[in-house]
Design a protein around this motif. Structure first.
Motif, short mmCIF file in Angstrom:
data_model
loop_
_atom_site.label_atom_id
_atom_site.label_comp_id
_atom_site.label_asym_id
_atom_site.label_seq_id
_atom_site.Cartn_x
_atom_site.Cartn_y
_atom_site.Cartn_z
N GLY A 295 20.93 -31.65 80.35
CA GLY A 295 21.17 -30.29 80.79
C GLY A 295 21.80 -30.16 82.16
N ARG A 296 22.28 -31.27 82.74
CA ARG A 296 22.95 -31.22 84.03
C ARG A 296 24.42 -31.55 83.82
NH1 ARG A 296 17.32 -31.42 83.83
NH2 ARG A 296 16.43 -30.98 85.89
N TRP A 297 25.25 -30.53 83.88
CA TRP A 297 26.70 -30.64 83.65
C TRP A 297 26.96 -31.54 82.46
CZ3 TRP A 297 29.82 -27.14 85.15
CH2 TRP A 297 31.20 -27.31 84.99
N GLN A 298 26.34 -31.17 81.35
CA GLN A 298 26.35 -31.99 80.14
C GLN A 298 27.44 -31.52 79.19
OE1 GLN A 298 22.48 -32.30 78.35
NE2 GLN A 298 23.21 -33.36 76.54
N TRP A 317 24.50 -21.66 90.95
CA TRP A 317 25.70 -21.05 90.38
C TRP A 317 26.93 -21.43 91.18
CZ3 TRP A 317 27.47 -19.59 86.09
CH2 TRP A 317 26.63 -19.04 85.12
N ARG A 318 26.79 -21.53 92.51
CA ARG A 318 27.94 -21.94 93.31
C ARG A 318 28.39 -23.35 92.94
NH1 ARG A 318 25.85 -21.81 97.94
NH2 ARG A 318 25.86 -24.01 98.52
N PHE A 319 27.42 -24.25 92.74
CA PHE A 319 27.76 -25.61 92.32
C PHE A 319 28.50 -25.60 90.99
CE2 PHE A 319 23.68 -26.99 94.67
CZ PHE A 319 24.36 -27.02 95.88
N VAL A 320 27.99 -24.79 90.04
CA VAL A 320 28.60 -24.72 88.71
C VAL A 320 30.02 -24.18 88.79
CG1 VAL A 320 28.54 -23.40 86.56
CG2 VAL A 320 26.47 -24.56 87.35
N LEU A 321 30.20 -23.08 89.54
CA LEU A 321 31.53 -22.48 89.63
C LEU A 321 32.51 -23.39 90.36
CD1 LEU A 321 30.46 -18.79 90.33
CD2 LEU A 321 31.25 -19.78 88.17
N ASP A 322 32.04 -24.10 91.37
CA ASP A 322 32.90 -25.07 92.06
C ASP A 322 33.34 -26.16 91.09
OD1 ASP A 322 32.69 -23.71 94.42
OD2 ASP A 322 31.24 -25.07 95.34
N GLN A 323 32.42 -26.59 90.23
CA GLN A 323 32.73 -27.64 89.26
C GLN A 323 33.73 -27.14 88.23
OE1 GLN A 323 30.96 -30.59 89.73
NE2 GLN A 323 32.28 -31.66 88.29
N ILE A 324 33.54 -25.91 87.76
CA ILE A 324 34.48 -25.33 86.79
C ILE A 324 35.88 -25.27 87.38
CG2 ILE A 324 35.12 -23.15 85.66
CD1 ILE A 324 32.15 -22.72 85.06
N SER A 325 35.97 -24.97 88.68
CA SER A 325 37.28 -24.82 89.33
C SER A 325 38.06 -26.13 89.37
CB SER A 325 37.11 -24.28 90.74
OG SER A 325 36.54 -25.24 91.60
N THR A 326 37.38 -27.26 89.16
CA THR A 326 38.07 -28.56 89.17
C THR A 326 38.66 -28.93 87.82
OG1 THR A 326 36.11 -29.89 88.61
CG2 THR A 326 36.44 -29.36 90.94
N LEU A 327 38.33 -28.16 86.78
CA LEU A 327 38.75 -28.49 85.42
C LEU A 327 40.04 -27.79 85.03
CD1 LEU A 327 35.29 -28.23 83.60
CD2 LEU A 327 36.37 -30.28 84.54
N LYS A 328 40.77 -28.38 84.11
CA LYS A 328 41.97 -27.77 83.58
C LYS A 328 41.66 -27.20 82.19
CE LYS A 328 45.35 -30.62 86.04
NZ LYS A 328 46.49 -31.56 85.92
N LEU A 351 30.79 -14.24 89.71
CA LEU A 351 31.33 -14.82 88.48
C LEU A 351 32.82 -14.50 88.32
CD1 LEU A 351 28.41 -14.11 85.97
CD2 LEU A 351 28.85 -16.15 87.33
N PRO A 352 33.57 -15.37 87.68
CA PRO A 352 35.02 -15.16 87.54
C PRO A 352 35.34 -13.98 86.63
CG PRO A 352 34.31 -17.14 86.36
CD PRO A 352 33.14 -16.68 87.15
N VAL A 353 36.16 -13.05 87.12
CA VAL A 353 36.49 -11.85 86.35
C VAL A 353 37.43 -12.16 85.20
CG1 VAL A 353 36.09 -10.27 88.27
CG2 VAL A 353 38.35 -11.29 87.97
N GLU A 354 38.13 -13.31 85.27
CA GLU A 354 39.08 -13.63 84.20
C GLU A 354 38.40 -14.22 82.96
OE1 GLU A 354 38.81 -17.26 86.93
OE2 GLU A 354 38.87 -15.06 87.14
N ALA A 355 37.12 -14.55 83.07
CA ALA A 355 36.38 -15.11 81.94
C ALA A 355 35.98 -14.01 80.96
CB ALA A 355 35.15 -15.86 82.43
N GLU A 404 42.20 -25.73 73.78
CA GLU A 404 42.50 -25.95 75.20
C GLU A 404 41.59 -25.14 76.12
OE1 GLU A 404 44.92 -24.90 72.98
OE2 GLU A 404 45.50 -26.98 72.55
N ASP A 405 40.60 -24.45 75.56
CA ASP A 405 39.74 -23.58 76.34
C ASP A 405 38.48 -24.30 76.82
OD1 ASP A 405 41.58 -21.63 75.88
OD2 ASP A 405 40.37 -20.51 74.43
N LEU A 406 37.72 -23.63 77.68
CA LEU A 406 36.43 -24.12 78.16
C LEU A 406 35.35 -23.11 77.82
CD1 LEU A 406 34.51 -25.93 79.88
CD2 LEU A 406 35.28 -24.63 81.89
N ILE A 407 34.27 -23.60 77.22
CA ILE A 407 33.08 -22.78 76.97
C ILE A 407 31.97 -23.30 77.87
CG2 ILE A 407 31.35 -22.05 75.29
CD1 ILE A 407 33.43 -22.63 73.09
N PHE A 408 31.42 -22.42 78.69
CA PHE A 408 30.29 -22.81 79.53
C PHE A 408 29.05 -22.04 79.09
CE2 PHE A 408 27.31 -22.26 82.97
CZ PHE A 408 27.12 -23.59 83.37
#
Length: 422
Positions: A295-298, A317-328, A351-355, A404-408
């Motif tokens: 359950g940790r960035w799994q 949440w800040r850690f999670v959002l920072d991690q998401i920002s590194t992904l393509k 939270l990101p408004v584009e999600a 090509e999408d990301l589901i969190f």
């Protein structure tokens, strides 16, 4: 009683913070002390490391357990809450306590349970201590449940204590500033007992320095000793470990790993343990297999990439959002559920408004109604839909997402716990 009957008894008879919230939290050690007395003080029968903090204490506990196992030791691990099975809370060398041991323990102490009326957490702490004594562990890693000073686990006399990141969480019980929260966490610092602080934070450092001075406890700030440099770990500007692979993929895990390294230093210096560099690298690399961490960035699947994390407060949440920002990825889909006492406007505003969001409800009494979450999110311009069931929400996200999408999936440990086939 059968195992299921035993669990039903525990859930029905004993107040449980994770399910019910503040009403189940008791700021007092008297019940734990009474249980330990009834069991002839199992907390004194094994060496231990005590781990507190807002974020990272569970991961740090698992990393340390994996390293100590790699060094050849029999390691007890007590953590909470569990994801799938109650038995996950009490492990030895990564293996959960057997169901029949749970039944045996509860049956054997039922008279004391009725007399003392402990909370769910107080009883599970006593169970862990009793199990570790009976199984003669070499050392046990004991994770604090909430706070530290008055947490049920704070009856042990550890070899060394670890305090991880301090953030804003459980403010109604621990205080509404980082300094106050740190003061509660600092309650695990014991007289003449080394303490390691994983991250040096401006607001909390003076609190830990003052408490360690009062207790004459040697204090180490791990970030002043160790640093990451690409795949190498540095110590005093020299390479300490080369080509390090940390299986836990979240960038925030590096903070936890540095705290663990300073704990290992303290254990080695005491002379009762020897943990080699090879054991450290093996424990880092084989973390999940050795400790059972989940359950940790799994990553749950690829194409579309689907990731989950138990981060659930402001820093998490800040850690999670920072991690998401590194992904393509092309588009971000978020399956989100929370518990009732969260500061929704503050959390949602980050939270990101584009999600696109799927609002769900963790299936515990504390779970916030998904429609309430959706209404609050809509007020600040987040787009999404309400699908209360966690797995139905995940399925809806999978149907809409392209490869090509990301589901969190996240927002609460209890959302992660409900994911099928985790």
């Amino acid at each position: 009683m059968t195992y299921q009957e035993t669990l039903d008894f525990l859930y029905a008879q004993l107040p449980m913070f994770q399910r019910e919230g503040k009403s189940a939290f008791k700021k007092d050690l008297s019940n734990t002390i009474a249980l330990c007395e009834a069991l002839d003080h199992p907390e004194n029968a094994f060496k231990s490391v005590h781990v507190a903090g807002t974020n990272g204490k569970g991961s740090s506990s698992h990393i340390l357990s994996a390293v100590l196992q790699s060094a050849g030791y029999k390691v007890g691990l007590y953590t909470s809450p569990h994801l799938k099975s109650f038995t996950e809370r009490v492990k030895i060398n990564g293996q959960p306590i057997a169901e029949d041991k749970v039944v045996e323990f509860v049956g054997g102490i039922k008279m004391h349970i009725e007399e003392i009326q402990p909370s769910f957490f107080e009883l599970t702490v006593a169970m862990a201590f009793d199990h570790f004594r009976n199984e003669k562990v070499d050392i046990a890693i004991i994770e604090v449940g909430l706070g530290g000073r008055l947490d049920s686990t704070n009856v042990i006399s550890p070899e060394v204590s670890l305090i991880t990141n301090i953030g804003m969480d459980h403010m109604d019980m621990l205080g509404n500033t980082l300094e106050l929260i740190a003061g509660e966490k600092a309650g695990i610092i014991k007289a003449d007992t080394p303490v390691v602080v994983s991250q040096k934070q401006e607001e909390t450092t003076p609190v830990f320095l003052e408490k360690s001075s009062q207790e004459k406890a040697p204090i180490t700030f791990a970030e002043e000793v160790y640093q990451w440099n690409a795949s190498n770990i540095m110590k005093s500007n020299q390479i300490f470990l080369e080509d390090v692979v940390l299986e836990a993929k979240g960038n925030y895990q590096k903070h936890n790993a540095l705290g663990v390294l300073s704990i290992i230093d303290a254990l080695n210096q005491k002379g009762d343990f020897f943990i080699s560099k090879e054991a450290i690298k093996e424990g880092f690399k084989n973390l999940s297999a050795l400790s059972g961490l989940e359950g940790r960035w799994q990553t749950l699947q690829t194409a579309p990439l689907m990731i989950t994390d138990v981060g659930h407060n402001e820093d998490g949440w800040r850690f999670v959002l920072d991690q998401i920002s590194t992904l393509k990825f092309n588009k971000l889909w978020m399956v989100l559920g929370v518990v009732q006492e969260k500061d929704l406007p503050n959390m949602l505003s980050k939270l990101p408004v584009e999600a696109y969001y799927f609002y769900c409800k963790p299936n515990v009494p504390r779970g916030l109604d998904a429609s309430v979450l959706g209404e609050e999110a809509e007020k600040i311009g987040l787009k999404g839909e309400v699908i209360s069931d966690v797995n139905e929400a995940i399925q809806a996200a999978k149907e809409k997402a392209s490869e090509e999408d990301l589901i969190f999936i996240g927002g609460s440990t209890f959302v992660v716990a409900e994911i099928e086939n985790l």
